[in-house]
Design a protein around this motif. Structure first.
Motif, PDB file in Angstrom:
ATOM      1  N   ASN A  21     -12.768  14.203 -49.336  1.00 40.47           N
ATOM      2  CA  ASN A  21     -13.487  12.911 -49.275  1.00 40.47           C
ATOM      3  C   ASN A  21     -14.442  12.827 -49.361  1.00 40.47           C
ATOM      4  N   SER A  22     -14.983  14.156 -47.957  1.00 41.42           N
ATOM      5  CA  SER A  22     -16.728  14.326 -47.922  1.00 41.42           C
ATOM      6  C   SER A  22     -17.744  14.515 -49.234  1.00 41.42           C
ATOM      7  N   PHE A  23     -16.994  14.560 -50.039  1.00 40.76           N
ATOM      8  CA  PHE A  23     -17.669  15.022 -51.472  1.00 40.76           C
ATOM      9  C   PHE A  23     -18.217  13.628 -51.684  1.00 40.76           C
ATOM     10  N   LEU A  24     -17.185  13.041 -51.996  1.00 37.78           N
ATOM     11  CA  LEU A  24     -17.643  11.541 -52.046  1.00 37.78           C
ATOM     12  C   LEU A  24     -18.573  10.333 -50.643  1.00 37.78           C
ATOM     13  N   ALA A  25     -18.755  10.676 -49.873  1.00 38.56           N
ATOM     14  CA  ALA A  25     -19.516  10.082 -48.933  1.00 38.56           C
ATOM     15  C   ALA A  25     -21.040  11.158 -49.096  1.00 38.56           C
ATOM     16  N   VAL A  26     -21.242  12.034 -49.578  1.00 36.55           N
ATOM     17  CA  VAL A  26     -22.695  12.848 -49.239  1.00 36.55           C
ATOM     18  C   VAL A  26     -22.912  12.403 -50.654  1.00 36.55           C
ATOM     19  N   LYS A  27     -21.901  11.668 -52.038  1.00 35.40           N
ATOM     20  CA  LYS A  27     -22.762  11.361 -53.197  1.00 35.40           C
ATOM     21  C   LYS A  27     -23.219  10.268 -52.857  1.00 35.40           C
ATOM     22  N   GLU A  28     -21.544   9.114 -51.632  1.00 43.27           N
ATOM     23  CA  GLU A  28     -22.728   7.613 -51.072  1.00 43.27           C
ATOM     24  C   GLU A  28     -24.532   8.199 -50.900  1.00 43.27           C
ATOM     25  N   ILE A  29     -24.545   8.524 -49.554  1.00 42.06           N
ATOM     26  CA  ILE A  29     -24.872   9.063 -48.783  1.00 42.06           C
ATOM     27  C   ILE A  29     -26.810   9.455 -49.373  1.00 42.06           C
ATOM     28  N   LYS A  30     -25.996  10.522 -50.807  1.00 44.22           N
ATOM     29  CA  LYS A  30     -27.650  10.798 -51.644  1.00 44.22           C
ATOM     30  C   LYS A  30     -27.649   9.678 -52.285  1.00 44.22           C
ATOM     31  N   GLU A  31     -27.041   8.650 -52.203  1.00 43.66           N
ATOM     32  CA  GLU A  31     -27.756   7.739 -53.129  1.00 43.66           C
ATOM     33  C   GLU A  31     -28.445   6.957 -52.294  1.00 43.66           C
ATOM     34  N   LYS A  32     -28.381   6.552 -51.209  1.00 39.04           N
ATOM     35  CA  LYS A  32     -28.493   5.864 -50.433  1.00 39.04           C
ATOM     36  C   LYS A  32     -30.175   6.688 -49.718  1.00 39.04           C
ATOM     37  N   ASN A  33     -30.542   7.389 -50.444  1.00 41.45           N
ATOM     38  CA  ASN A  33     -31.672   8.531 -50.202  1.00 41.45           C
ATOM     39  C   ASN A  33     -31.985   8.581 -48.643  1.00 41.45           C
ATOM     40  N   ILE A  34     -30.761   9.274 -48.536  1.00 36.51           N
ATOM     41  CA  ILE A  34     -30.424   9.965 -46.546  1.00 36.51           C
ATOM     42  C   ILE A  34     -31.149  11.546 -46.743  1.00 36.51           C
ATOM     43  N   PRO A  35     -31.471  11.822 -46.171  1.00 35.57           N
ATOM     44  CA  PRO A  35     -31.951  13.503 -46.498  1.00 35.57           C
ATOM     45  C   PRO A  35     -30.737  14.199 -46.214  1.00 35.57           C
ATOM     46  N   ILE A  36     -30.411  15.165 -47.193  1.00 37.23           N
ATOM     47  CA  ILE A  36     -28.972  16.152 -46.814  1.00 37.23           C
ATOM     48  C   ILE A  36     -29.986  17.761 -47.124  1.00 37.23           C
ATOM     49  N   ILE A  37     -28.944  17.572 -45.786  1.00 37.20           N
ATOM     50  CA  ILE A  37     -29.637  19.468 -44.832  1.00 37.20           C
ATOM     51  C   ILE A  37     -28.373  20.365 -45.182  1.00 37.20           C
ATOM     52  N   GLY A  38     -27.941  21.184 -45.485  1.00 33.34           N
ATOM     53  CA  GLY A  38     -26.496  22.183 -46.290  1.00 33.34           C
ATOM     54  C   GLY A  38     -26.915  23.201 -45.453  1.00 33.34           C
ATOM     55  N   ILE A  39     -25.915  23.725 -43.950  1.00 32.58           N
ATOM     56  CA  ILE A  39     -26.283  24.374 -43.238  1.00 32.58           C
ATOM     57  C   ILE A  39     -24.783  25.375 -43.526  1.00 32.58           C
ATOM     58  N   PHE A  40     -25.261  27.063 -42.763  1.00 31.75           N
ATOM     59  CA  PHE A  40     -23.790  27.487 -42.948  1.00 31.75           C
ATOM     60  C   PHE A  40     -23.498  28.179 -41.770  1.00 31.75           C
ATOM     61  N   CYS A  41     -24.076  27.946 -40.960  1.00 35.83           N
ATOM     62  CA  CYS A  41     -23.901  28.260 -39.480  1.00 35.83           C
ATOM     63  C   CYS A  41     -23.718  27.331 -38.481  1.00 35.83           C
ATOM     64  N   THR A  42     -23.078  28.167 -36.807  1.00 41.96           N
ATOM     65  CA  THR A  42     -23.223  26.516 -36.243  1.00 41.96           C
ATOM     66  C   THR A  42     -24.517  26.791 -35.197  1.00 41.96           C
ATOM     67  N   PHE A  43     -25.442  28.163 -35.400  1.00 39.95           N
ATOM     68  CA  PHE A  43     -26.717  28.145 -34.592  1.00 39.95           C
ATOM     69  C   PHE A  43     -28.073  27.417 -35.004  1.00 39.95           C
ATOM     70  N   PHE A  44     -27.207  26.684 -36.208  1.00 39.55           N
ATOM     71  CA  PHE A  44     -27.964  24.787 -36.210  1.00 39.55           C
ATOM     72  C   PHE A  44     -28.062  24.166 -35.258  1.00 39.55           C
ATOM     73  N   PRO A  45     -29.124  23.475 -34.948  1.00 35.10           N
ATOM     74  CA  PRO A  45     -29.534  22.707 -33.770  1.00 35.10           C
ATOM     75  C   PRO A  45     -29.122  20.753 -35.053  1.00 35.10           C
ATOM     76  N   GLN A  46     -28.067  20.769 -34.924  1.00 33.69           N
ATOM     77  CA  GLN A  46     -28.049  19.544 -35.645  1.00 33.69           C
ATOM     78  C   GLN A  46     -28.797  18.881 -34.832  1.00 33.69           C
ATOM     79  N   GLU A  47     -28.770  18.769 -34.088  1.00 31.18           N
ATOM     80  CA  GLU A  47     -29.568  17.842 -33.132  1.00 31.18           C
ATOM     81  C   GLU A  47     -31.246  17.006 -34.112  1.00 31.18           C
ATOM     82  N   LEU A  48     -31.453  18.073 -34.560  1.00 37.93           N
ATOM     83  CA  LEU A  48     -32.519  18.267 -35.425  1.00 37.93           C
ATOM     84  C   LEU A  48     -32.745  16.813 -37.237  1.00 37.93           C
ATOM     85  N   ALA A  49     -31.420  17.682 -37.385  1.00 39.49           N
ATOM     86  CA  ALA A  49     -31.200  16.222 -38.295  1.00 39.49           C
ATOM     87  C   ALA A  49     -31.017  15.157 -38.514  1.00 39.49           C
ATOM     88  N   LEU A  50     -30.297  15.021 -36.933  1.00 33.84           N
ATOM     89  CA  LEU A  50     -29.835  13.419 -36.589  1.00 33.84           C
ATOM     90  C   LEU A  50     -30.791  13.027 -36.241  1.00 33.84           C
TER      91      LEU A  50
END
Length: 381
Positions: A21-50
């Protein structure tokens, strides 16, 4: 929010279907011009994105669907996770990758480092330099990398990450981690309420629920529903799964354990306790140092030495009353394969419980072998 009137299997489906379901959710997020950061690893601090008002999403890397394409640029004897990651990226078969404004990599292994160089030719990629040890010097390096990442995000998306925003992001992520720990803590009971595969689908699916502030309430309702329909599963050997990241194709390891009489009560892997066992310290003068300390202490096999993995395993073996440990390795994942000797000795000699290592990839060709080996392991227990 989860409807409490739903039947228990349907509630699990809410989380199991979250990625689809998140495929569609990401598309909707993109359409709202909210930045999207793709990550591969748990070492990325998601707090920065938030804190930047962005959405972070885990990128596709758990299927052999695109490995043939990836092998046109990458060696065949490379970790399937790396080949899958690159294959989904170069073929545009991963909606998350397609919609990402930025992809964040990390130097957890040499194969990924070199793959990111190739990926950077067709996508904006920022690589965080992860130290090889959890030393004081390593912490300084990682702290500086987090500050660089913060400044890069601010400049790229024309935002300011204030202290107020980063502290609120820390609180949101800590509440999410606490909720997930509370959820998988239900497997400490002698009479188990759910199967390990349902447990995993919920943990894995939570990664693709983008309203992080809403997750604790959803998890609380899920726990309430589970406890009201207690299944009383007993008599199965209790298994802890550790090793490389699990998800998608490698769920076959979980199925092989549970189809042959065992039950997985705990996951130490990246999608399980390893990533969420520790919180970020909230009452501190420097929130970025607190973030650096939390993420650097993840007990990944890329760290040398790696005492934090053994410490977490020791606690989980005791708390979840584990009868045996299954260490899942992806083919050619050298750090976890070499560390398996240390983990085996730790389980056998220090904890006094059986251990088995299984090596696999993203194909179905080894299903028979996995079932044979894990059935014998479970029967021995």
């Amino acid at each position: 929010m989860i409807d409490i009137k739903k039947e228990l299997p349907e509630i699990f489906d809410d989380f199991a279907e979250a990625r689809r379901n998140s495929f569609l959710a990401v598309k909707e997020i993109k359409e709202k011009n909210i930045p999207i950061i793709g990550i591969f690893c748990t070492f990325f601090p998601q707090e920065l994105a938030l804190a930047a008002g962005a959405t972070s999403v885990s990128l596709c890397s758990t299927s052999d669907e695109t490995i043939d394409v990836a092998e046109k640029d990458l060696p065949k004897n490379l970790c399937p996770l790396i080949k899958s990651s690159y294959g989904f990226a170069i073929t545009d078969k991963c909606p998350f990758f397609y919609f990402s404004d930025l992809v964040v990599g990390e130097t957890t292994c040499d194969g990924k480092k070199k793959m990111y160089e190739l990926m950077g030719k067709f996508k904006r990629v920022h690589v965080m330099e992860l130290p090889n040890s959890q030393s004081k010097d390593g912490l300084k390096l990682w702290y500086n990398e987090i500050i660089k990442m913060k400044e890069y995000i601010e400049e790229l998306f024309d935002v300011e990450i204030t202290d107020e925003k980063i502290r609120e992001a820390i609180r949101i992520k800590n509440r999410e981690r606490n909720a997930l720990k509370k959820f998988y803590g239900i497997m400490k009971e002698d009479e188990l309420p759910i199967m390990g595969l349902d447990l995993w689908h919920t943990l894995y699916g939570a990664q693709f629920k983008f309203d992080k502030a809403a997750i604790p309430a959803e998890i609380d309702q899920l726990i309430e529903k589970i406890q009201s329909e207690h299944k009383h599963i007993t008599g199965r050997p209790r298994i802890l799964v550790t090793g490389c990241p699990i998800g998608g194709a490698t769920e076959k390891v979980i199925s092989a354990i549970e189809d042959n009489g065992g039950i997985v009560v705990a996951y130490e892997n990246c999608g399980g306790a390893k990533a969420i066992d520790r919180n970020v310290e909230e009452d501190t003068d420097d929130p970025y140092m607190a973030i650096a300390e939390k993420y650097l202490n993840i007990g990944c096999a890329c760290m040398s030495p790696n005492p934090n993995r053994r410490d977490l395993l020791s606690r989980m073996i005791d708390e979840y009353k584990v009868d045996g440990v299954v260490d899942m390795h992806l083919q050619t994942c050298t750090p976890f394969q070499v560390e398996s000797t240390t983990i085996k000795n730790f389980c056998n000699e220090e904890k006094g419980i059986p251990y088995i290592a299984v090596e696999t990839d993203y194909s179905k060709s080894d299903l028979g072998q996995l079932n044979t080996r894990l059935a014998a392991f479970v029967e021995m227990l």
